[in-house]
Design a protein around this motif. Structure first.
Motif, PDB file in Angstrom:
ATOM      1  N   ASP A   1       0.825  -1.214   0.000  1.00 50.96           N
ATOM      2  CA  ASP A   1       0.000   0.000   0.000  1.00 50.96           C
ATOM      3  C   ASP A   1       0.855   1.259   0.000  1.00 50.96           C
ATOM      4  OD1 ASP A   1      -2.245  -1.535  -0.041  1.00 50.96           O
ATOM      5  OD2 ASP A   1      -2.694  -1.341   2.108  1.00 50.96           O
TER       6      ASP A   1
ATOM      7  N   GLY B   1      -1.913  -4.423   4.482  1.00 52.42           N
ATOM      8  CA  GLY B   1      -1.109  -3.489   3.709  1.00 52.42           C
ATOM      9  C   GLY B   1      -0.416  -4.082   2.507  1.00 52.42           C
ATOM     10  N   LEU B   2      -0.780  -5.310   2.116  1.00 53.75           N
ATOM     11  CA  LEU B   2      -0.177  -5.870   0.905  1.00 53.75           C
ATOM     12  C   LEU B   2      -1.167  -6.819   0.221  1.00 53.75           C
ATOM     13  CD1 LEU B   2       0.675  -9.041   1.641  1.00 53.75           C
ATOM     14  CD2 LEU B   2       2.562  -7.897   2.798  1.00 53.75           C
ATOM     15  N   ARG B   3      -0.979  -6.974  -1.068  1.00 54.30           N
ATOM     16  CA  ARG B   3      -1.774  -7.901  -1.876  1.00 54.30           C
ATOM     17  C   ARG B   3      -0.822  -8.855  -2.601  1.00 54.30           C
ATOM     18  NH1 ARG B   3      -4.287  -4.107  -5.827  1.00 54.30           N
ATOM     19  NH2 ARG B   3      -2.667  -2.690  -5.046  1.00 54.30           N
TER      20      ARG B   3
END
Length: 311
Positions: A233, A276-278
């Motif tokens: 993010d 906060g991450l994909r």
């Protein structure tokens, strides 16, 4: 009983001038396998094949086919191995029919019928002098002669070089028939044409700078390796961030793209619930895997290579 018909251990070759062609290479080919060896130009593939065949002496290590070092092996063993080199040199003043007569005296299993069938399939007139044939057609003759000796082990160095797509498909069909027509026959071939490998090979070895980067079954290599993309993010990838099983990676802004070796358990499981991450995963074809392993590599000292151990 050893079920490996081709074996190399800690194989090394340095040419005059200090050029290291092969550096500590290990290779095993199971009996009855079609093993495809791939790598960029200068990776050491041809040097490796020539050491296995007893045509070139290694500086270190061992190379055996059918359990023997072919440099010292008796004729009875050597005639069970056929080889088509990358730059096959056949006597241009002779024709395929004459070569068959000469080679029949050297090979106890020589099959004139098979030689004629393959030449006909390739559209090669047996009485045509080789100098009158194109480079691609001369390679077809070399392939036909190799098959006609009915070897237990067939070694081909860039066999499809100079062949059109139809002839390449015919070559693959001949490989399939070769394996089906005998018990435990084995093929080892190097190539740059990855599509051909995917059609016929069941074992793969990827070479670079004289070593084996990765090796194993084609299915296993493709199922064990993934391209993983992690998008953060924030505006950048956090310093020191790593992915379990990561072989190599590159970061661009907030995106980390990594080549990841999967283990029995999901190596990404611990990351999936992090905020906060994909995470995106992409399967790899053989060409994708080849490029991911060998592209953008650092220029390390060959004595301290970056490459991963074979699977």
């Amino acid at each position: 009983m050893n079920d490996h018909v081709i074996e190399a251990s800690d194989l090394a070759k340095t040419f005059p001038g200090g050029r290291v062609a092969v550096h500590g290479l290990d290779l095993t080919v199971p009996t009855g396998a079609v093993y495809g060896l791939i790598g960029r130009n200068g990776a050491g593939k041809t040097t490796t094949l020539r050491m296995l065949l007893g045509l070139l002496r290694p500086n270190r290590g061992t190379a055996r086919i059918l359990g023997q070092d072919l440099w010292h092996a008796p004729r009875a063993v050597r005639q069970r191995v056929a080889y088509v080199s990358q730059e096959q040199q056949l006597p241009s003043h002779q024709c395929a029919a004459q070569l068959c007569l000469h080679l029949a005296k050297l090979h106890d299993r020589w099959d004139h019928r098979l030689a004629g069938k393959i030449l006909a399939r390739f559209g090669i007139p047996p009485e045509a002098p080789l100098w009158a044939l194109s480079g691609g057609d001369q390679r077809k003759v070399a392939v036909a002669l190799a098959f006609a000796s009915r070897p237990d082990v067939l070694v081909l160095d860039e066999p499809a070089a100079g062949l059109d797509p139809i002839a390449r498909r015919q070559l693959i069909e001949e490989m399939v028939e070769f394996l089906a027509d005998g018990d435990g026959r084995t093929v080892l071939f190097s190539t740059h044409i990855i599509a051909d490998l995917e059609r016929v090979a069941d074992q793969i070895g990827i070479m670079d700078r004289g070593r084996m980067v990765a090796g194993g079954s084609l299915e296993g290599l493709q199922s064990d390796m993934r391209r993983v993309q992690i998008i953060f993010d924030g505006g950048s990838v956090p310093a020191g961030f790593t992915v379990p099983g990561m072989v190599r990676s590159r970061a661009e802004g907030p995106v980390l793209t990594a080549l990841v070796r999967l283990s029995g358990e999901d190596p990404l499981a611990a990351l999936r619930n992090q905020p906060g991450l994909r995470i995106n995963e992409f399967p790899l074809g053989l060409e994708d895997l080849f490029i991911e392993l060998l592209d953008r590599q650092p220029a390390d000292d060959p004595a301290n290579p970056w490459w991963i151990s074979p699977a």
